[in-house]
Motif scaffolding. Structure first.
Motif, PDB file in Angstrom:
ATOM      1  N   HIS A 106      16.417   7.087 -16.563  1.00  0.00           N
ATOM      2  CA  HIS A 106      17.674   7.437 -16.025  1.00  0.00           C
ATOM      3  C   HIS A 106      18.232   8.276 -16.879  1.00  0.00           C
ATOM      4  O   HIS A 106      18.728   9.453 -16.457  1.00  0.00           O
ATOM      5  CB  HIS A 106      18.407   6.253 -15.458  1.00  0.00           C
ATOM      6  N   GLU A 107      18.217   7.981 -18.171  1.00  0.00           N
ATOM      7  CA  GLU A 107      19.143   9.148 -19.289  1.00  0.00           C
ATOM      8  C   GLU A 107      18.210  10.278 -19.242  1.00  0.00           C
ATOM      9  O   GLU A 107      19.057  11.338 -19.442  1.00  0.00           O
ATOM     10  CB  GLU A 107      19.105   8.510 -20.613  1.00  0.00           C
ATOM     11  N   VAL A 109      16.784  11.993 -16.856  1.00  0.00           N
ATOM     12  CA  VAL A 109      17.082  12.801 -15.624  1.00  0.00           C
ATOM     13  C   VAL A 109      18.705  13.171 -15.652  1.00  0.00           C
ATOM     14  O   VAL A 109      18.984  14.421 -15.223  1.00  0.00           O
ATOM     15  CB  VAL A 109      16.705  11.985 -14.491  1.00  0.00           C
ATOM     16  N   LYS A 110      19.410  12.389 -16.234  1.00  0.00           N
ATOM     17  CA  LYS A 110      20.921  12.521 -16.328  1.00  0.00           C
ATOM     18  C   LYS A 110      21.171  13.839 -17.132  1.00  0.00           C
ATOM     19  O   LYS A 110      21.983  14.855 -16.766  1.00  0.00           O
ATOM     20  CB  LYS A 110      21.599  11.618 -17.239  1.00  0.00           C
ATOM     21  N   ARG A 113      22.088  17.365 -15.341  1.00  0.00           N
ATOM     22  CA  ARG A 113      23.265  17.408 -14.889  1.00  0.00           C
ATOM     23  C   ARG A 113      24.071  18.349 -15.915  1.00  0.00           C
ATOM     24  O   ARG A 113      25.281  18.651 -15.904  1.00  0.00           O
ATOM     25  CB  ARG A 113      23.944  16.288 -14.815  1.00  0.00           C
ATOM     26  N   LEU A 122      29.892  11.813 -16.113  1.00  0.00           N
ATOM     27  CA  LEU A 122      29.211  12.173 -14.925  1.00  0.00           C
ATOM     28  C   LEU A 122      29.916  11.478 -13.913  1.00  0.00           C
ATOM     29  O   LEU A 122      30.640  10.343 -13.965  1.00  0.00           O
ATOM     30  CB  LEU A 122      27.491  11.883 -14.795  1.00  0.00           C
ATOM     31  N   ASP A 126      27.502  13.081  -9.332  1.00  0.00           N
ATOM     32  CA  ASP A 126      26.558  13.872 -10.275  1.00  0.00           C
ATOM     33  C   ASP A 126      25.441  12.662 -10.322  1.00  0.00           C
ATOM     34  O   ASP A 126      24.098  12.702 -10.343  1.00  0.00           O
ATOM     35  CB  ASP A 126      26.961  13.794 -11.752  1.00  0.00           C
ATOM     36  N   VAL A 127      25.923  11.191 -10.583  1.00  0.00           N
ATOM     37  CA  VAL A 127      25.017  10.062 -10.572  1.00  0.00           C
ATOM     38  C   VAL A 127      24.122   9.886  -9.176  1.00  0.00           C
ATOM     39  O   VAL A 127      22.835   9.571  -9.169  1.00  0.00           O
ATOM     40  CB  VAL A 127      25.765   8.681 -10.690  1.00  0.00           C
ATOM     41  N   VAL A 130      21.406  12.490  -9.572  1.00  0.00           N
ATOM     42  CA  VAL A 130      20.325  11.675 -10.295  1.00  0.00           C
ATOM     43  C   VAL A 130      19.584  10.858  -9.513  1.00  0.00           C
ATOM     44  O   VAL A 130      18.280  10.852  -9.717  1.00  0.00           O
ATOM     45  CB  VAL A 130      21.071  11.228 -11.637  1.00  0.00           C
ATOM     46  N   ASP A 131      20.131  10.047  -8.847  1.00  0.00           N
ATOM     47  CA  ASP A 131      19.602   9.009  -8.309  1.00  0.00           C
ATOM     48  C   ASP A 131      18.516   9.508  -7.289  1.00  0.00           C
ATOM     49  O   ASP A 131      17.458   9.008  -7.048  1.00  0.00           O
ATOM     50  CB  ASP A 131      20.375   7.849  -7.403  1.00  0.00           C
ATOM     51  N   ARG A 162      14.240  15.242 -13.888  1.00  0.00           N
ATOM     52  CA  ARG A 162      15.080  16.103 -14.558  1.00  0.00           C
ATOM     53  C   ARG A 162      15.735  17.372 -14.006  1.00  0.00           C
ATOM     54  O   ARG A 162      16.733  17.860 -13.923  1.00  0.00           O
ATOM     55  CB  ARG A 162      15.192  16.239 -16.017  1.00  0.00           C
ATOM     56  N   ALA A 165      17.374  17.206 -10.711  1.00  0.00           N
ATOM     57  CA  ALA A 165      18.813  16.778 -11.004  1.00  0.00           C
ATOM     58  C   ALA A 165      19.836  18.028 -11.347  1.00  0.00           C
ATOM     59  O   ALA A 165      20.702  18.070 -11.083  1.00  0.00           O
ATOM     60  CB  ALA A 165      18.868  15.733 -12.041  1.00  0.00           C
TER      61      ALA A 165
END
Length: 256
Positions: A106-107, A109-110, A113, A122, A126-127, A130-131, A162, A165
């Motif tokens: 998750h970090e 892929v964040k 952004r 975010l 934004d989240v 990412v999801d 990533r 995103a």
């Protein structure tokens, strides 16, 4: 995604344009007199033997290197001056083999952004992006797993998420199946095909000629200069493989 695709369709000019590009790390050119244009929505593979200049050409078109001669443009701008990093998702060679990132999927892929929001907090939107990127590549269940705990194929999917995103228009991959288990390769290419169908331009360097001829729509065969540029089926029927790789490689790709 639909809005992003529509924006891409109405953009003017090629996504990538190289004109008479030559470059060498010494006096001897690594690539010579290369001209190449990639339109929005294409799925193009660059193939060639080791040392043929494939990765150098990729760096030139991304603006990581500046041509000694000729011009390289991204989305209509000189590549070395292009600064809208959100439009490009780049997965470097051997990225899938890296095991030195003690952070979660998750970090990772964040990070896609960051070109949009910097390093600040975010937003909920934004989240959600990412999801959705994680869901698109089939990695939602691995969101909280450390990258070091993933297989090669799973890591490669995380890096593609990533890029998604970041809402990239162009996905550039340098030998993406290096370090990926055989069972995951076909699923990986199914993912690329689905992304391309959504309007994302795919530019791929690949050592596996069978995968190229099975999946790419257009092939550029390079050995310092372009030996072939055209539809995949015409590439298989041409003598470009024999000239670039030798007859054994040509037989292997032609007999897929």
């Amino acid at each position: 995604m639909a809005q992003r695709v529509e924006e891409l369709r109405v953009s003017a000019g090629p996504v990538v344009e190289l004109a008479d590009v030559s470059f060498g790390y010494t006096a001897t050119p690594v690539v010579r007199d290369v001209s190449l244009s990639v339109e929005s929505g294409e799925y193009l593979a660059i193939v060639g033997p080791n040392g043929s200049g494939k990765s150098t050409l990729m760096k030139l078109l991304l603006g990581l290197l500046t041509p000694d001669e000729g011009t390289a443009r991204l989305f209509g701008e000189p590549s070395h001056r292009f600064d809208d990093g959100a439009r490009i998702g780049y997965v470097a060679q051997h990225a899938s083999a890296s095991k030195e990132m003690p952070i979660t999927v998750h970090e990772v892929v964040k990070m896609g952004r960051f070109p949009h929001v910097g390093f600040g907090r975010l937003s909920a939107e934004d989240v959600a992006i990412v999801d959705r990127a994680l869901e698109t590549v089939g990695m939602s269940a691995f969101a909280n797993r450390r990258v070091t705990q993933l297989s090669g194929g799973q890591r490669q999917r995380a890096f593609i998420a990533r890029a998604l995103a970041g809402e990239a228009d162009l996905l550039v991959l340098d030998e993406p199946t290096v370090g990926v288990d055989v069972e995951s390769v076909e699923a990986f290419y199914e993912l690329l095909a689905a992304l391309n169908a959504e309007g994302i331009t795919i530019l791929l360097i690949e050592h596996d000629l069978g995968s190229v001829t099975a999946h790419a729509d257009r092939v550029v065969c390079l050995n310092r200069e372009i030996l072939f540029d055209g539809p995949t089926e015409a590439f298989v029927e041409s003598d470009a493989l024999a000239r670039a790789f030798g007859t054994a490689a040509a037989f292997a790709a032609g007999g897929r």
